[in-house]
Design an enzyme around this catalytic site. Structure first.
Site, PDB file in Angstrom:
ATOM      1  CD  GLU A 163      27.008  14.921  75.373  1.00 34.57           C
ATOM      2  OE1 GLU A 163      25.964  15.109  74.690  1.00 34.57           O
ATOM      3  OE2 GLU A 163      27.744  13.951  75.197  1.00 34.57           O
ATOM      4  NE  ARG A 212      23.442   8.117  74.808  1.00 35.76           N
ATOM      5  CZ  ARG A 212      23.466   7.910  73.509  1.00 35.76           C
ATOM      6  NH1 ARG A 212      24.634   7.894  72.868  1.00 35.76           N
ATOM      7  NH2 ARG A 212      22.351   7.715  72.830  1.00 35.76           N
ATOM      8  CB  VAL A 257      32.206   6.716  70.140  1.00 30.60           C
ATOM      9  CG1 VAL A 257      33.396   7.469  69.595  1.00 30.60           C
ATOM     10  CG2 VAL A 257      32.454   5.200  70.107  1.00 30.60           C
ATOM     11  CG  HIS A 281      26.820  13.511  71.480  1.00 31.33           C
ATOM     12  ND1 HIS A 281      26.154  13.247  72.639  1.00 31.33           N
ATOM     13  CD2 HIS A 281      26.610  12.424  70.697  1.00 31.33           C
ATOM     14  CE1 HIS A 281      25.572  12.065  72.582  1.00 31.33           C
ATOM     15  NE2 HIS A 281      25.839  11.544  71.408  1.00 31.33           N
TER      16      HIS A 281
END
Length: 320
Positions: A268, A239, A237, A286
């Site tokens: 991402e 990066r 949780v 995210h």
């Protein structure tokens, strides 16, 4: 006249409306200009901005290029807790203040990390897919069996606000918590390990909750994954780049680790396609910080920082 604020992050309409009541917003995402043309126009404004709002997905990294383009800037306010998109050394050299979101997201991200861990260990998402595909009636009970969370040895990489909140939650479930961070913390009851590999070797679960820096990029590498072992689970949780994604994919495919709960990814919104087919992996976009409560807290902190800056007072969440 309301003071100008440069906006280089996407904000929800209600947030923009609240900020616009107090400040003159120079919003890149409301402009049709390319980023460099937009910044040139902002710099040429008769009342150029001294403060900018940014986020990790800003169209330009906060560093020499942005500060050269808009030399009036004297304050950076990021709506994220992480700071990997900001060149803190360059900001300090130029006397530019930086404020982040502080600890406002910690509770929500910690909740989410625990939720991911439950999902991976108890196959919640996999079971949901099994039922929705009609396989329960067709094939019978879902296998394999899930695993109990109580008693698990949980290693946390990064015992800051989020990592500490994860630890407290998992203690309540009977987990044995240990951690690795830049330095040992004297005021916590958890065992400390001087390296991520040593932590992994003594853990059933590895929760990644550290900041992304040059030192923590790919801190979870092949050696750490092998130390975690074939029954181990990774929850990230932090990066995406804290984990060597290619090595994690290989470890999952080879059965060298048992599963993963991934909220963040290296590139991402793109991710390795192999992950999509793995039933022992939970993937989310995210979103851990996004609750109505945390967004309200974010607006409050940003407004407080902006008002403090324009009043010449200390920033509420100054990064030092």
């Amino acid at each position: 006249m309301a003071p100008p604020v440069l906006v280089l992050c996407r904000l929800a309409p209600d947030t923009l409306a609240e900020f616009a009541d107090r400040f003159r917003l120079l919003d890149f995402y409301a402009s049709a200009l390319p980023i460099h043309a937009f910044l040139a126009a902002v710099a040429a404004d008769g009342d150029p901005p001294r403060v900018v709002l940014v986020f990790g997905g800003a169209p330009i990294r906060v560093g020499a290029e942005l500060l050269d383009a808009v030399p009036s800037l004297r304050c950076i306010i990021t709506i994220s807790a992480g700071l990997n998109h900001i060149d803190l050394t360059e900001c300090a050299r130029r006397g530019v203040q930086v404020a982040n979101a502080g600890g406002i997201y910690s509770a929500d991200v910690a909740d989410y990390a625990v939720g991911l861990l439950f999902d991976v260990l108890r196959h919640v998402s996999a079971g949901n897919r099994y039922v929705r595909r009609g396989l329960w009636t067709e094939r019978g009970d879902f296998v394999p069996l899930g695993s109990r969370i109580g008693g698990k040895r949980v290693g946390i990489i990064g015992l800051g606000n989020i990592g500490s909140a994860v630890a407290r939650r998992l203690e309540a479930f009977g987990c044995v918590v240990s951690y690795h961070s830049r330095r040992r913390k004297e005021d916590v009851p958890y065992a400390y390990f001087p390296s991520a590999r040593e932590l992994a070797a003594s853990s059933d679960v590895l929760v990644v909750a550290c900041a992304l820096t040059a030192e923590t990029r790919h801190i979870v590498d092949r050696g750490v994954l092998d130390a975690l072992g074939e029954r181990g689970v990774v929850v990230n949780v932090a990066r995406g780049a804290n984990v060597d994604e290619a090595e994690l994919v290989r470890a999952l495919a080879d059965g060298r680790v048992a599963g993963a709960g991934l909220e963040v990814f290296e590139n991402e919104p793109n991710m390795p396609p192999e992950l999509m087919a793995m039933d022992n992996v939970v993937l989310t976009p995210h979103q851990a910080v996004f609750t109505p409560e945390s967004m309200a807290d974010m607006r409050r902190v940003v407004v407080a920082n902006l008002e403090a800056f324009f009043a010449g007072e200390p920033l509420l969440t100054l990064v030092e």
